[in-house]
Design an enzyme around this catalytic site. Sequence first.
Site, mmCIF file in Angstrom:
data_model
loop_
_atom_site.group_PDB
_atom_site.id
_atom_site.type_symbol
_atom_site.label_atom_id
_atom_site.label_comp_id
_atom_site.label_asym_id
_atom_site.label_seq_id
_atom_site.Cartn_x
_atom_site.Cartn_y
_atom_site.Cartn_z
ATOM 1 N N ASP A 327 0.840 -1.188 0.000
ATOM 2 C CA ASP A 327 0.000 0.000 0.000
ATOM 3 C C ASP A 327 0.884 1.250 0.000
ATOM 4 O O ASP A 327 1.944 1.282 0.627
ATOM 5 C CB ASP A 327 -0.895 -0.040 1.243
ATOM 6 C CG ASP A 327 -1.904 1.082 1.282
ATOM 7 O OD1 ASP A 327 -2.658 1.238 0.307
ATOM 8 O OD2 ASP A 327 -1.948 1.802 2.303
ATOM 9 N N GLU A 356 1.781 -0.209 -4.931
ATOM 10 C CA GLU A 356 0.753 0.734 -5.359
ATOM 11 C C GLU A 356 1.441 2.031 -5.784
ATOM 12 O O GLU A 356 1.909 2.807 -4.953
ATOM 13 C CB GLU A 356 -0.230 1.030 -4.231
ATOM 14 C CG GLU A 356 -1.311 2.032 -4.646
ATOM 15 C CD GLU A 356 -2.080 2.635 -3.482
ATOM 16 O OE1 GLU A 356 -3.082 3.324 -3.741
ATOM 17 O OE2 GLU A 356 -1.678 2.439 -2.317
#
Length: 607
Positions: A327, A356
């Site tokens: 993330d 990400e």
Amino acid sequence: MSIYYNPLDLRCKSIIGGIKQNEKFVIHVFGEESGPCQLVLQKDGLHEARLFNMHGTDDGWEQELSIAEPGLYFYYFRFSGQLAGCGRFRNLEFTDHISSYQILVYDENFRTPDWFKGGIMYQIFPDRFYSSGKVEVSPEKWLHQSWNEAPEYRMNGEGKVLNNDFFGGNIRGIIEKLDYLQSLHVSILYLNPIFRAFSNHRYDTGDFMQIDPTFGTEEEFGELVEECKKRGIRIMLDGVFNHTGDDSKYFNKYGRYNSIGAYQSKNSEYYAWYNFIEYPNKYEAWWGIDNVPAVNESCPSYIDFITGEQGVLRHWLRYDIGGYRLDVADELPDEFIVKIRNAVKSANPDAVVLGEVWEDASNKIAYSKRRKYFQGKELDSVMNYPLKDAIIQFVTSGDTTVFRQTVAMLRDNYPKLVLDLLMNILGTHDTARILTALGGIRAYNKDEMSRTKMDAETRKLAVKRLKAATVLLFTVFGVPCIYYGDEIGMEGYSDPFCRMPFAWDNMDTDILTHYRKLTKIRSTLHVFSDSEYKELYADTNCIVFERRKGKETLVVYMNLGHKKYLIKYKGKLYNLLQDGAYADKITIMPQSYAVLSNRPVNFEQNA
């Protein structure tokens, strides 16, 4: 000047994309001029450039190179004082304001897992996929009485959306629906966070070492992994290591954990994990949201907690998962990502580390620092947001330009071993559902989003665009990812409306059939794993490209304009989306697309 150079043409650059450290390659510029051509090469961050006087050939100029130091390099050409660099679709362009080409040089030991290539991903937001059995939540949370209700989006009296409403999607529910995922030929199951947390999205981690009780138990997780393996599916977990929840074992703002959290005492073993401005109520938080305090990723005890021998990464890798999606990777320091990769690869060299990143990850600058994601020490690949935006622009406008430029940029800038692992998306938990995005009806606030649905005509247009978009998604390089529910035509604006429970009793079977055809094609043919992408023809509204591996050939065309085209070739091609086969030629009709292969696919065996 009659000069030609394009780094996506093997005659011009002998290796397409990133270059391995110390690997020899040739740059060739075609031209009929008699004057000199100089190659100007500069390493990122250095002021001085290297100047190469390219060797003259019968048809232009040539230079053999090998670069010893991994990093990002930029280059352009000089012709008798005139400058030329990267232009439209990577073709050479003379200009006073030079736009350089780039070469990303990666470590000679860099490898990416082969099993991931050619696969099909499926993303599940765990609370919203399927609920099985009795589900209970703690008193500070509440459970929807109906699976088909809308998620709560309204603020409380303090101006916060608590995200404490749950639908009860759980591990047992996913296990019960694995046959459905198998019917879509899924090979990678990506789960949004599953660890204990206060919220329904679980990006506010409460305990990295515990499965959220609402979702299930660690034993059930082990069972899920094993049941997936029986079906050829590997699980990818969401690694949220930039922040924790304020309601966590580590911060413990509300005292709900049996630990001394950083918020409670400066003597807490977790105190050094966080950056307090005015203790205890003012602290650094992700995007200033105080229920997700930011973590100090340079803190030795935190680094060891995540990456150590008994750390978070290795703990869950013992279940033989397929890897992690990191993330907000651009908010993790390079040094921390290096340690994450080392920990993951030492436990399982075949596990994937995927980040990400929303932009071109090969040259991204985040917080005033150039990132090194693909230089061999950090990520295997990233989420492919640039392609997502390009596909949407193409199918809504009918203009190929942005799509062609994006594909060219990715192929030129990324190493091939990264390109084949790209997580290609049309929608995620962070974006509006693809069908809603393609419908084009705007909603300007959460109240409008909660009640706005497409009318029949708008939905018909959106479905038409969706089918075209998915053809591109499933046939270019990289790995397509289906966001749960997109394959059955679910609608929804941005969070939380893109996170509605899966509509099991309201499936659009026409869209589902289309997805199943594409997944069948992809799982049957070998051409998708690591073959080159080659553009055969393109103009403003039509593009034709090829994937070829061994004796397999795949040709895809998409014509969103009003002209007809004629493709001529030798042999026989099967139309895999519609019945039919063509010998030696095919007419491309206006507003049409096709996936053609010299190998037929038997759809009767598709579940």
